[in-house]
Design a protein around this motif. Structure first.
Motif, PDB file in Angstrom:
ATOM      1  N   GLY A   7       0.809  -1.215   0.000  1.00  0.00           N
ATOM      2  CA  GLY A   7       0.000   0.000   0.000  1.00  0.00           C
ATOM      3  C   GLY A   7       0.851   1.277   0.000  1.00  0.00           C
ATOM      4  O   GLY A   7       0.658   2.037   0.904  1.00  0.00           O
ATOM      5  N   ILE A   8       1.775   1.551  -0.921  1.00  0.00           N
ATOM      6  CA  ILE A   8       1.849   0.883  -2.216  1.00  0.00           C
ATOM      7  C   ILE A   8       3.312   0.711  -2.653  1.00  0.00           C
ATOM      8  O   ILE A   8       4.202   1.358  -2.120  1.00  0.00           O
ATOM      9  CB  ILE A   8       1.093   1.682  -3.322  1.00  0.00           C
ATOM     10  CG1 ILE A   8       1.466   3.191  -3.301  1.00  0.00           C
ATOM     11  CG2 ILE A   8      -0.389   1.599  -3.149  1.00  0.00           C
ATOM     12  CD1 ILE A   8       2.711   3.649  -3.882  1.00  0.00           C
ATOM     13  N   VAL A   9       3.515  -0.155  -3.686  1.00  0.00           N
ATOM     14  CA  VAL A   9       4.777  -0.178  -4.415  1.00  0.00           C
ATOM     15  C   VAL A   9       4.834   1.060  -5.303  1.00  0.00           C
ATOM     16  O   VAL A   9       3.888   1.365  -6.026  1.00  0.00           O
ATOM     17  CB  VAL A   9       4.891  -1.461  -5.262  1.00  0.00           C
ATOM     18  CG1 VAL A   9       5.984  -1.337  -6.301  1.00  0.00           C
ATOM     19  CG2 VAL A   9       5.148  -2.668  -4.372  1.00  0.00           C
ATOM     20  N   ASN A  10       5.948   1.777  -5.221  1.00  0.00           N
ATOM     21  CA  ASN A  10       6.108   3.033  -5.959  1.00  0.00           C
ATOM     22  C   ASN A  10       6.715   2.763  -7.333  1.00  0.00           C
ATOM     23  O   ASN A  10       7.786   2.146  -7.437  1.00  0.00           O
ATOM     24  CB  ASN A  10       7.010   3.975  -5.154  1.00  0.00           C
ATOM     25  CG  ASN A  10       7.021   5.386  -5.688  1.00  0.00           C
ATOM     26  OD1 ASN A  10       7.209   5.608  -6.878  1.00  0.00           O
ATOM     27  ND2 ASN A  10       6.846   6.348  -4.799  1.00  0.00           N
ATOM     28  N   ARG A  57      -5.218  -9.424  -9.342  1.00  0.00           N
ATOM     29  CA  ARG A  57      -4.411  -9.429  -8.123  1.00  0.00           C
ATOM     30  C   ARG A  57      -3.575  -8.166  -7.994  1.00  0.00           C
ATOM     31  O   ARG A  57      -2.513  -8.171  -7.393  1.00  0.00           O
ATOM     32  CB  ARG A  57      -3.514 -10.671  -8.071  1.00  0.00           C
ATOM     33  CG  ARG A  57      -4.247 -11.992  -8.047  1.00  0.00           C
ATOM     34  CD  ARG A  57      -5.285 -12.096  -6.948  1.00  0.00           C
ATOM     35  NE  ARG A  57      -4.739 -11.914  -5.607  1.00  0.00           N
ATOM     36  CZ  ARG A  57      -5.469 -11.851  -4.502  1.00  0.00           C
ATOM     37  NH1 ARG A  57      -6.795 -11.901  -4.573  1.00  0.00           N
ATOM     38  NH2 ARG A  57      -4.899 -11.689  -3.325  1.00  0.00           N
ATOM     39  N   ARG A  58      -4.078  -7.067  -8.528  1.00  0.00           N
ATOM     40  CA  ARG A  58      -3.396  -5.791  -8.363  1.00  0.00           C
ATOM     41  C   ARG A  58      -4.435  -4.685  -8.237  1.00  0.00           C
ATOM     42  O   ARG A  58      -5.536  -4.777  -8.781  1.00  0.00           O
ATOM     43  CB  ARG A  58      -2.445  -5.510  -9.532  1.00  0.00           C
ATOM     44  CG  ARG A  58      -3.122  -5.281 -10.864  1.00  0.00           C
ATOM     45  CD  ARG A  58      -2.137  -5.374 -12.018  1.00  0.00           C
ATOM     46  NE  ARG A  58      -2.683  -4.833 -13.250  1.00  0.00           N
ATOM     47  CZ  ARG A  58      -2.245  -5.143 -14.461  1.00  0.00           C
ATOM     48  NH1 ARG A  58      -1.232  -5.985 -14.606  1.00  0.00           N
ATOM     49  NH2 ARG A  58      -2.796  -4.601 -15.538  1.00  0.00           N
ATOM     50  N   VAL A  59      -4.074  -3.635  -7.487  1.00  0.00           N
ATOM     51  CA  VAL A  59      -4.934  -2.469  -7.311  1.00  0.00           C
ATOM     52  C   VAL A  59      -4.073  -1.222  -7.429  1.00  0.00           C
ATOM     53  O   VAL A  59      -2.845  -1.283  -7.302  1.00  0.00           O
ATOM     54  CB  VAL A  59      -5.664  -2.479  -5.946  1.00  0.00           C
ATOM     55  CG1 VAL A  59      -6.620  -3.657  -5.846  1.00  0.00           C
ATOM     56  CG2 VAL A  59      -4.669  -2.503  -4.789  1.00  0.00           C
ATOM     57  N   LEU A  60      -4.725  -0.093  -7.659  1.00  0.00           N
ATOM     58  CA  LEU A  60      -4.013   1.168  -7.818  1.00  0.00           C
ATOM     59  C   LEU A  60      -4.353   2.131  -6.691  1.00  0.00           C
ATOM     60  O   LEU A  60      -5.517   2.249  -6.300  1.00  0.00           O
ATOM     61  CB  LEU A  60      -4.381   1.840  -9.151  1.00  0.00           C
ATOM     62  CG  LEU A  60      -4.145   1.066 -10.443  1.00  0.00           C
ATOM     63  CD1 LEU A  60      -4.435   1.970 -11.637  1.00  0.00           C
ATOM     64  CD2 LEU A  60      -2.735   0.520 -10.507  1.00  0.00           C
ATOM     65  N   ALA A  61      -3.332   2.829  -6.201  1.00  0.00           N
ATOM     66  CA  ALA A  61      -3.581   3.978  -5.331  1.00  0.00           C
ATOM     67  C   ALA A  61      -4.257   5.043  -6.184  1.00  0.00           C
ATOM     68  O   ALA A  61      -3.728   5.439  -7.215  1.00  0.00           O
ATOM     69  CB  ALA A  61      -2.262   4.496  -4.770  1.00  0.00           C
ATOM     70  N   ALA A  62      -5.431   5.482  -5.786  1.00  0.00           N
ATOM     71  CA  ALA A  62      -6.210   6.378  -6.646  1.00  0.00           C
ATOM     72  C   ALA A  62      -7.009   7.350  -5.794  1.00  0.00           C
ATOM     73  O   ALA A  62      -7.676   6.945  -4.835  1.00  0.00           O
ATOM     74  CB  ALA A  62      -7.151   5.570  -7.543  1.00  0.00           C
ATOM     75  N   LEU A  63      -6.942   8.621  -6.176  1.00  0.00           N
ATOM     76  CA  LEU A  63      -7.725   9.661  -5.516  1.00  0.00           C
ATOM     77  C   LEU A  63      -8.671  10.350  -6.491  1.00  0.00           C
ATOM     78  O   LEU A  63      -9.876  10.408  -6.257  1.00  0.00           O
ATOM     79  CB  LEU A  63      -6.788  10.699  -4.887  1.00  0.00           C
ATOM     80  CG  LEU A  63      -5.913  10.233  -3.722  1.00  0.00           C
ATOM     81  CD1 LEU A  63      -4.948  11.343  -3.307  1.00  0.00           C
ATOM     82  CD2 LEU A  63      -6.764   9.806  -2.539  1.00  0.00           C
ATOM     83  N   GLY A  64      -8.124  10.882  -7.583  1.00  0.00           N
ATOM     84  CA  GLY A  64      -8.915  11.640  -8.535  1.00  0.00           C
ATOM     85  C   GLY A  64      -9.617  10.766  -9.557  1.00  0.00           C
ATOM     86  O   GLY A  64      -9.322   9.573  -9.705  1.00  0.00           O
ATOM     87  N   ALA A  91      -7.888  -4.721 -10.327  1.00  0.00           N
ATOM     88  CA  ALA A  91      -9.058  -5.188  -9.584  1.00  0.00           C
ATOM     89  C   ALA A  91      -9.787  -4.048  -8.892  1.00  0.00           C
ATOM     90  O   ALA A  91     -10.953  -4.187  -8.540  1.00  0.00           O
ATOM     91  CB  ALA A  91      -8.638  -6.228  -8.551  1.00  0.00           C
ATOM     92  N   GLY A  92      -9.069  -2.912  -8.681  1.00  0.00           N
ATOM     93  CA  GLY A  92      -9.745  -1.817  -8.014  1.00  0.00           C
ATOM     94  C   GLY A  92      -8.806  -0.769  -7.472  1.00  0.00           C
ATOM     95  O   GLY A  92      -7.675  -0.627  -7.932  1.00  0.00           O
ATOM     96  N   ALA A  93      -9.279  -0.037  -6.472  1.00  0.00           N
ATOM     97  CA  ALA A  93      -8.587   1.162  -5.990  1.00  0.00           C
ATOM     98  C   ALA A  93      -8.348   1.112  -4.486  1.00  0.00           C
ATOM     99  O   ALA A  93      -9.162   0.577  -3.725  1.00  0.00           O
ATOM    100  CB  ALA A  93      -9.406   2.408  -6.331  1.00  0.00           C
ATOM    101  N   HIS A  94      -7.217   1.714  -4.092  1.00  0.00           N
ATOM    102  CA  HIS A  94      -6.845   1.827  -2.683  1.00  0.00           C
ATOM    103  C   HIS A  94      -6.587   3.300  -2.371  1.00  0.00           C
ATOM    104  O   HIS A  94      -5.449   3.759  -2.377  1.00  0.00           O
ATOM    105  CB  HIS A  94      -5.600   0.972  -2.425  1.00  0.00           C
ATOM    106  CG  HIS A  94      -5.034   1.097  -1.044  1.00  0.00           C
ATOM    107  ND1 HIS A  94      -5.815   1.023   0.092  1.00  0.00           N
ATOM    108  CD2 HIS A  94      -3.751   1.295  -0.611  1.00  0.00           C
ATOM    109  CE1 HIS A  94      -5.033   1.154   1.152  1.00  0.00           C
ATOM    110  NE2 HIS A  94      -3.787   1.341   0.767  1.00  0.00           N
ATOM    111  N   PRO A  95      -7.643   4.074  -2.108  1.00  0.00           N
ATOM    112  CA  PRO A  95      -7.470   5.495  -1.773  1.00  0.00           C
ATOM    113  C   PRO A  95      -6.912   5.663  -0.364  1.00  0.00           C
ATOM    114  O   PRO A  95      -7.266   4.913   0.553  1.00  0.00           O
ATOM    115  CB  PRO A  95      -8.889   6.066  -1.871  1.00  0.00           C
ATOM    116  CG  PRO A  95      -9.693   5.022  -2.600  1.00  0.00           C
ATOM    117  CD  PRO A  95      -9.066   3.721  -2.240  1.00  0.00           C
TER     118      PRO A  95
END
Length: 281
Positions: free
Chosen positions: A66-69, A131-138, A150-154
């Motif tokens: 949460g998360i790999v850069n 089996r992967r998600v993205l850090a996402a805000l906007g 698979a989805g988002a990790h805000p």
């Protein structure tokens, strides 16, 4: 006949977010308490060497990044680590990916393009979208998360953001917001702990811009952060009050809420233990 969409990852209703990896012993206790996953932040290295010891110490707990850069962990090396972990512990590792912050990364440029290129590289190396998600805000990256993962990790958001994100990405996409907690009936002390944790992010444009989209004023997001902002992103009070606040994310459409306990490692397990009952674990 159309191909069925992959199921969402099932990490349980509540997970635990830590800055750096906990010990295997802590992971064992987190699993025993009923939490479904540990999310390890702090831009872990591409080798992801901390993952297997946590999975070996547990039987059902999942581990996520949460998360790999993308700037510091090359995609080919991350893909190799993913396949190593997946072979040993099938279905128990979720790869969280993000672009970090312009203010903290010298190489930062065209972040959206860099994220797309990184996802392309993971595709080429066979890392499944499920089996992967993205850090996402906007909105733009939230849509990318829905299309390419698979989805988002805000991170550092509110239930109002969760509701907006759910409406944007639709019902079939995994959504796991992070929320900070302090178990304390002393509001001033809890806000002080919150400001210590949030202060760094008040200097980062992606978080400040997201808070503005949520309706916070220039005064709210100016250091050290208004009480209104701190109360919104740091749940504090009794265990019942904190659990109720975390539950607002689920009511708004989250699949899992990832809980970051403030106050250091010594507070991690006592806080999670006290919250487990009110959270229904």
């Amino acid at each position: 006949m159309t191909e069925a969409l992959p199921l969402k990852p099932d990490l349980g209703r509540y997970g635990v977010w830590t800055f750096g990896a906990p010990t295997p012993e802590q992971a064992t206790e987190i699993e025993r308490l009923g939490y479904g996953a540990i999310w390890v932040g702090g831009s872990p290295a591409a080798e992801l060497s901390f993952v297997e010891p946590l999975l070996a110490a547990t039987s059902t707990l999942q581990v996520a990044t949460g998360i790999v850069n993308v700037w510091s962990a090359p995609a080919p090396a991350v893909a190799e680590s993913f396949h190593r972990i997946e072979a040993a512990y099938p279905g128990r590792f979720l790869l969280g990916i993000g672009v970090g912050h312009a203010e903290a990364t010298a190489e930062y440029r065209s972040p959206y393009r860099a994220l797309v290129d990184y996802l392309d590289a993971l595709d080429a190396d066979g890392v499944p979208t499920s089996r992967r998600v993205l850090a996402a805000l906007g909105p733009k990256v939230l849509k990318l998360a829905a299309e390419r993962s698979a989805g988002a990790h805000p991170y550092l958001t509110t239930p109002e953001h969760t509701a907006t994100a759910r409406e944007l990405i639709g019902p079939s996409v995994f959504l796991a917001p992070e929320h900070k907690v302090v178990l304390s009936s002393d509001g001033a002390a809890a806000r002080a702990a919150g400001r210590e944790a949030v202060g760094f992010y008040l200097r980062l444009s992606n978080y400040v811009n997201n808070w503005r989209r949520l309706g916070f004023s220039e005064r709210d997001v100016r250091a050290p952060g208004s009480d209104r902002l701190i109360d919104a992103v740091v749940a504090h009070g009794s265990a019942d009050e904190v659990a109720a606040r975390l539950g607002e994310h689920l009511a708004a459409g989250a699949d899992q809420v990832t809980i970051q306990v403030l106050g250091g490692w010594d507070r991690l397990l006592p806080t999670l233990t006290e919250l487990a009952g009110p959270l229904g674990l």
